[in-house]
Write a protein that holds these residues in place. Sequence first.
Motif, PDB file in Angstrom:
ATOM      1  N   LEU A   1      13.647  -9.215   2.098  1.00  0.00           N
ATOM      2  CA  LEU A   1      12.955  -8.549   3.202  1.00  0.00           C
ATOM      3  C   LEU A   1      12.174  -9.555   4.049  1.00  0.00           C
ATOM      4  N   ALA A   2      11.488 -10.491   3.374  1.00  0.00           N
ATOM      5  CA  ALA A   2      10.713 -11.516   4.095  1.00  0.00           C
ATOM      6  C   ALA A   2      11.628 -12.403   4.923  1.00  0.00           C
ATOM      7  N   LEU A   3      12.800 -12.748   4.368  1.00  0.00           N
ATOM      8  CA  LEU A   3      13.750 -13.582   5.106  1.00  0.00           C
ATOM      9  C   LEU A   3      14.348 -12.827   6.291  1.00  0.00           C
ATOM     10  N   LEU A   4      14.666 -11.552   6.094  1.00  0.00           N
ATOM     11  CA  LEU A   4      15.234 -10.743   7.184  1.00  0.00           C
ATOM     12  C   LEU A   4      14.243 -10.604   8.335  1.00  0.00           C
ATOM     13  N   LEU A   5      12.995 -10.330   8.009  1.00  0.00           N
ATOM     14  CA  LEU A   5      11.985 -10.186   9.062  1.00  0.00           C
ATOM     15  C   LEU A   5      11.651 -11.530   9.692  1.00  0.00           C
ATOM     16  N   GLY A   6      11.941 -12.612   8.969  1.00  0.00           N
ATOM     17  CA  GLY A   6      11.757 -13.948   9.533  1.00  0.00           C
ATOM     18  C   GLY A   6      12.692 -14.220  10.697  1.00  0.00           C
ATOM     19  N   PHE A   7      13.687 -13.368  10.872  1.00  0.00           N
ATOM     20  CA  PHE A   7      14.584 -13.464  12.025  1.00  0.00           C
ATOM     21  C   PHE A   7      13.801 -13.330  13.333  1.00  0.00           C
ATOM     22  N   PHE A   8      12.758 -12.513  13.338  1.00  0.00           N
ATOM     23  CA  PHE A   8      11.963 -12.322  14.557  1.00  0.00           C
ATOM     24  C   PHE A   8      11.092 -13.538  14.842  1.00  0.00           C
ATOM     25  N   ALA A   9      10.613 -14.193  13.796  1.00  0.00           N
ATOM     26  CA  ALA A   9       9.861 -15.442  13.931  1.00  0.00           C
ATOM     27  C   ALA A   9       9.793 -16.065  12.542  1.00  0.00           C
ATOM     28  N   LYS A  10      10.158 -17.323  12.423  1.00  0.00           N
ATOM     29  CA  LYS A  10      10.238 -17.966  11.110  1.00  0.00           C
ATOM     30  C   LYS A  10       8.922 -17.909  10.340  1.00  0.00           C
ATOM     31  N   GLU A  11       7.805 -17.984  11.078  1.00  0.00           N
ATOM     32  CA  GLU A  11       6.505 -17.949  10.411  1.00  0.00           C
ATOM     33  C   GLU A  11       6.178 -16.568   9.848  1.00  0.00           C
ATOM     34  N   LEU A  12       6.901 -15.536  10.312  1.00  0.00           N
ATOM     35  CA  LEU A  12       6.685 -14.174   9.805  1.00  0.00           C
ATOM     36  C   LEU A  12       7.042 -14.094   8.324  1.00  0.00           C
TER      37      LEU A  12
ATOM     38  N   LEU B   1       0.819  -1.212   0.000  1.00  0.00           N
ATOM     39  CA  LEU B   1       0.000   0.000   0.000  1.00  0.00           C
ATOM     40  C   LEU B   1       0.854   1.263   0.000  1.00  0.00           C
ATOM     41  N   LEU B   2       1.942   1.234   0.760  1.00  0.00           N
ATOM     42  CA  LEU B   2       2.822   2.408   0.858  1.00  0.00           C
ATOM     43  C   LEU B   2       3.895   2.413  -0.233  1.00  0.00           C
ATOM     44  N   ASN B   3       3.813   1.412  -1.103  1.00  0.00           N
ATOM     45  CA  ASN B   3       4.761   1.320  -2.211  1.00  0.00           C
ATOM     46  C   ASN B   3       6.204   1.268  -1.717  1.00  0.00           C
ATOM     47  N   LEU B   4       6.408   0.527  -0.601  1.00  0.00           N
ATOM     48  CA  LEU B   4       7.744   0.428  -0.020  1.00  0.00           C
ATOM     49  C   LEU B   4       8.527  -0.753  -0.579  1.00  0.00           C
ATOM     50  N   GLY B   5       7.826  -1.662  -1.208  1.00  0.00           N
ATOM     51  CA  GLY B   5       8.466  -2.869  -1.717  1.00  0.00           C
ATOM     52  C   GLY B   5       9.264  -2.610  -2.982  1.00  0.00           C
ATOM     53  N   GLY B   6      10.111  -3.553  -3.300  1.00  0.00           N
ATOM     54  CA  GLY B   6      10.895  -3.455  -4.518  1.00  0.00           C
ATOM     55  C   GLY B   6      10.548  -4.578  -5.463  1.00  0.00           C
ATOM     56  N   ASN B   7      11.568  -5.105  -6.092  1.00  0.00           N
ATOM     57  CA  ASN B   7      11.328  -6.219  -7.027  1.00  0.00           C
ATOM     58  C   ASN B   7      11.244  -7.540  -6.267  1.00  0.00           C
ATOM     59  N   LEU B   8      11.182  -8.617  -7.007  1.00  0.00           N
ATOM     60  CA  LEU B   8      11.019  -9.948  -6.404  1.00  0.00           C
ATOM     61  C   LEU B   8      12.157 -10.270  -5.444  1.00  0.00           C
ATOM     62  N   VAL B   9      13.374  -9.972  -5.857  1.00  0.00           N
ATOM     63  CA  VAL B   9      14.542 -10.285  -5.027  1.00  0.00           C
ATOM     64  C   VAL B   9      14.501  -9.482  -3.729  1.00  0.00           C
TER      65      VAL B   9
END
Length: 519
Positions: free
Chosen positions: A434-445, A421-429
């Motif tokens: 980003l998803a893997l980095l935030l998965g540091f807080f919890a793998k299911e994240l 919504l905030l257009n903060l994302g980039g391309n697929l990579v």
Amino acid sequence: MKSKLFRAGLLGNPNVGKSTIFNVITGRRQHVGNWPGKTVDVSWAKVKYQNKLFEITDLPGTYSISGKDDAEKVTEEYISTKPDALLVVVDASSLHKGLYPLIQVMEKGHRVGLIVNMMDEINEDSIDLKKLEKNLKIPVLGLSKNKDKGEILKFLNSTKTVKINNKNPKGRHNLIALLLKGVVKSEARKDGMDKHLFSPLFDLALILLTSLALLAPPFYVATWMNDFVASIVPLTNPISASIYTIFFFLVLIFLFFTTFTLIEDSGLLARAAASTDKYLPLPGKAFFPIVISFGCNVVGVTGTRVIPDKVYKRAVALAVPFVQCGTRIAILLLFLSFFPALTAALLGTYIFLAMLLAVVITILVFARGYKKPPLLMELPKIRTPSLKTAISFTYIRTKVFFTKVGPWIILGAFVGELIQLLNLGGNLVFNTILALLLGFFAKELTAGIMLGVFGTLNVLTLFGPSWASAFIVFYALYTPCISTLAAIKSEFGTKDALISAVWSSFVAMCFALVPLLLT
């Protein structure tokens, strides 16, 4: 008038069926948590029976209450709170060993009763319970598979105090031998299968079949669920997709832990462990924290306290994060379910072997020069497991998963949606990293954010076969979650927590390269 709370504790050796008795008494109205100041789990529940309110506590399995390790300290501290009664549970085939904590309890002058469990697993008339009761001067109850809640609680009311004036370990063993004179009439054990199970012909087959039994049912259910849901409703909304994902994980977790509990209760899991010790450089007590890490890596890290050698204890703690916890297994099965069956089976086998290699390599690297001692472990008897008990235990584990993991998946979906919504994302990579980095807080994240950003968890569609395979392998092995790192920091310090994060990510990249190089 409000009834007085009657507090009672269940204690006894490991693998005597104590938790099964607790489950019969309490059903699913139980709570699980750490004893204050300890990492040992204790279960408790309040039960009303015939207008009397009971609080039953299932204490950790221990051979003594002398306070040498955490399990013994928890038991000793609970007893010091002066409960109204204690029930000591013993295995009918191991009376001498099981009576040791009973004698210690009686020395302290506590109200107590003895439950001789698994009576159906010994030769008929091999134990004279009436004579045992006469010798001990306390109530004795024999139990088999068909346990009755009312029978146990009625027995609890009949417990009594008999003080024994002896506090010498040698004296305890002599006293037990005297108390058992004329009680044990014949050899108690029925089974003699171990000589076959530990032969070269059977032990590798046991390891393979145990692994297949744990992972095959949830994998096939995952594949069927994905195909079925995709055929009736497209989950394009991230929030609805995340709710389906939680339900999906609940089904897989339930299947995995039901199978795990059945195999564990049958006695085959311990034998698979002993067989594994013959082929892997994982000596002695290292196996136990590694096995419990399949439930949670945090528990595995704290479980390394049972390893006496400091260097080896640290090495095992650094290896633990490679073991796939229940949450990661569920997510990996979901990812694999999008692949063709043969490809998924091969990739799943590779991840399993990579996990084992990562554990072995880590221990070899961080415990260089350590000589492997023999594995010393007591094998529980081979028995027919109880499906009812397995489902009840699994229900509790699944409930914990739902309350702890579900919110993270929904949060991840919201974060992913917000990024869009905030257009903060980039391309697929960028979004994948980003998803893997935030998965540091919890793998299911990671799964939740991928749902929010991509609207799907179909990695095969997102990345293609080669990169999807590499992604799954990396996800399985990369840096542990923050809770696991916190446990490593607590046990070994900040430096080792950082080493774990860097080392695991490096190992994950190495193994993730293989699918790319092969295609």
